[in-house]
Motif scaffolding. Structure first.
Motif, mmCIF file in Angstrom:
data_model
loop_
_atom_site.group_PDB
_atom_site.id
_atom_site.type_symbol
_atom_site.label_atom_id
_atom_site.label_comp_id
_atom_site.label_asym_id
_atom_site.label_seq_id
_atom_site.Cartn_x
_atom_site.Cartn_y
_atom_site.Cartn_z
ATOM 1 N N PRO A 206 0.690 -1.223 -0.156
ATOM 2 C CA PRO A 206 -0.076 -0.112 -0.146
ATOM 3 C C PRO A 206 0.847 1.074 0.112
ATOM 4 C CG PRO A 206 0.141 -0.903 2.219
ATOM 5 C CD PRO A 206 1.018 -2.059 1.208
ATOM 6 N N LYS A 207 0.453 2.332 -0.701
ATOM 7 C CA LYS A 207 0.975 3.451 -0.775
ATOM 8 C C LYS A 207 -0.041 4.775 -0.318
ATOM 9 C CE LYS A 207 4.423 2.169 -4.273
ATOM 10 N NZ LYS A 207 5.744 2.386 -3.562
ATOM 11 N N ILE A 208 0.552 5.847 -0.140
ATOM 12 C CA ILE A 208 -0.221 7.003 0.270
ATOM 13 C C ILE A 208 -1.397 7.554 -0.482
ATOM 14 C CG2 ILE A 208 1.298 8.869 -0.678
ATOM 15 C CD1 ILE A 208 -0.448 9.002 2.704
ATOM 16 N N ARG B 18 -22.033 13.514 -4.704
ATOM 17 C CA ARG B 18 -20.420 13.979 -4.308
ATOM 18 C C ARG B 18 -19.757 14.259 -5.592
ATOM 19 N NH1 ARG B 18 -16.456 10.101 -1.292
ATOM 20 N NH2 ARG B 18 -18.332 8.802 -1.153
ATOM 21 N N VAL B 19 -18.792 15.123 -5.323
ATOM 22 C CA VAL B 19 -17.462 15.568 -6.303
ATOM 23 C C VAL B 19 -16.460 15.351 -5.567
ATOM 24 C CG1 VAL B 19 -17.923 18.012 -6.145
ATOM 25 C CG2 VAL B 19 -16.680 16.791 -8.167
ATOM 26 N N GLY B 20 -15.520 14.725 -6.061
ATOM 27 C CA GLY B 20 -14.140 14.438 -5.455
ATOM 28 C C GLY B 20 -12.913 14.579 -6.164
ATOM 29 N N LEU B 21 -11.813 15.105 -5.714
ATOM 30 C CA LEU B 21 -10.474 14.995 -6.395
ATOM 31 C C LEU B 21 -9.542 14.461 -5.262
ATOM 32 C CD1 LEU B 21 -8.614 16.122 -8.310
ATOM 33 C CD2 LEU B 21 -8.118 18.252 -7.071
ATOM 34 N N SER B 22 -8.990 13.283 -6.118
ATOM 35 C CA SER B 22 -8.028 12.149 -5.125
ATOM 36 C C SER B 22 -6.859 12.298 -5.746
ATOM 37 C CB SER B 22 -8.776 10.997 -5.044
ATOM 38 O OG SER B 22 -10.156 11.243 -4.480
ATOM 39 N N PHE B 23 -5.749 11.738 -4.725
ATOM 40 C CA PHE B 23 -4.731 11.380 -5.216
ATOM 41 C C PHE B 23 -4.099 9.927 -4.567
ATOM 42 C CE2 PHE B 23 0.113 10.971 -4.037
ATOM 43 C CZ PHE B 23 0.560 10.922 -5.288
ATOM 44 N N ALA B 24 -3.546 9.190 -5.587
ATOM 45 C CA ALA B 24 -3.014 7.906 -4.891
ATOM 46 C C ALA B 24 -1.625 7.520 -5.812
ATOM 47 C CB ALA B 24 -3.982 6.886 -5.367
ATOM 48 N N GLN B 25 -0.738 7.276 -4.834
ATOM 49 C CA GLN B 25 0.410 6.707 -5.414
ATOM 50 C C GLN B 25 0.432 5.069 -5.541
ATOM 51 O OE1 GLN B 25 3.927 8.384 -5.863
ATOM 52 N NE2 GLN B 25 4.096 6.290 -7.010
#
Length: 286
Positions: free
Chosen positions: A56-58, A75-82
């Protein structure tokens, strides 16, 4: 004015003030909420065919949720995943471990979702302060896989590691850096008070790309990768088949490198903190 009438007037005033306060409380409307989340993301695909959760990563998100009632919200969302994975974790499969491929990618995602509460949810009211929920929707995300070669970060897409864009493989077009996804998941949320909520959510994404990891089809003829000006092997040659780092090369042209029949997927698990947006209805006369 005698004491009896004064007492009655004061009592009436107290009751009116109390009712007005109660009406004002009832007139509070939870319009929606904005919030943030942090947690971990994980990838599933050609390098992780068993859905193992060992790297798993951040991951993080920011979102706005508009209430459409006590049970439904948009819902509207802005996400980041490494995201990332490596064949070193595939010790259950000798071929996959000897393949010795790996990748990392930073994923930015924009989603539109519908949230559906199992229970009535009204922040600030203890009897309606908790609910599990499910969520699903649609999204667009960017990705750009890279790997490290002798501690140098190299992006894989421009290399055409599976012959993308090469005349000898006309059916293999270069893949883009954006793709679509269908997020589906669920969670629980709890209102600490009428202003603040906390929650936990797991969200899985089905995507329409098989190149999140730069692995999809078969090995290609290594002669399509030109040498460097000094005559040394190019990064494309070295990263298309890294089995040489562990032993004999396994990348025979036409041999399976990935599985193009299944698209890549990823998941996030996050803790959410959100803040309610309130409005007030004007009192109505009876």
């Amino acid at each position: 004015m005698n004491f009896r009438y004064r007492f009655v007037i004061q009592l009436v005033i107290s009751v009116v003030v109390g009712l007005s306060t109660l009406q004002a409380q009832d007139a509070v409307v939870q319009e929606g909420e904005f919030g943030f989340g942090v947690g971990a993301g994980h990838y599933f695909g050609d390098l992780n065919t068993r859905a193992n959760l060992n790297r798993p990563k951040i991951a993080a998100t920011a979102f706005f949720r508009k209430n459409l009632g006590n049970y439904i919200a948009a819902r509207v969302g802005l996400s980041f995943a490494q995201l990332g994975y490596s064949d070193i974790y595939n010790d259950h499969n000798k071929y996959m471990s000897s393949r010795n491929l790996s990748f990392n990618s930073k994923v930015w995602e924009l989603t539109l979702q519908g949230d559906f509460n199992f229970f009535r949810f009204i922040p600030g009211q203890p009897e309606y302060s908790f609910t599990p929920y499910i969520t699903f929707g649609a999204g667009l995300f960017s990705y750009d896989p890279y790997a490290y070669l002798q501690e140098e970060k190299i992006f894989l897409r421009p290399l055409g590691t599976e012959g993308q864009g090469n005349a000898l493989y006309p059916d293999r077009k270069p893949y883009g850096t954006t793709a679509l996804c269908i997020p589906f998941g669920g969670g629980i949320k709890y209102s600490i008070n009428d202003r603040i909520n906390i929650g936990v959510e797991i969200l899985h994404r089905f995507t329409n790309t098989d190149y999140l990891d730069d692995v999809s089809k078969t090995y290609v003829d290594p002669s399509i990768f030109p040498l460097n000006p000094d005559g040394s092997p190019s990064a494309a040659y070295l990263l298309s088949d890294r089995s040489y780092e562990l032993g004999p090369r396994v990348g025979i042209p036409g041999r399976q490198r990935g599985n193009s029949q299944q698209k890549d997927q990823f998941v996030t698990a996050m803790i959410h903190l959100s803040f309610n947006l309130q409005s007030y209805r004007c009192p109505t006369s009876n």
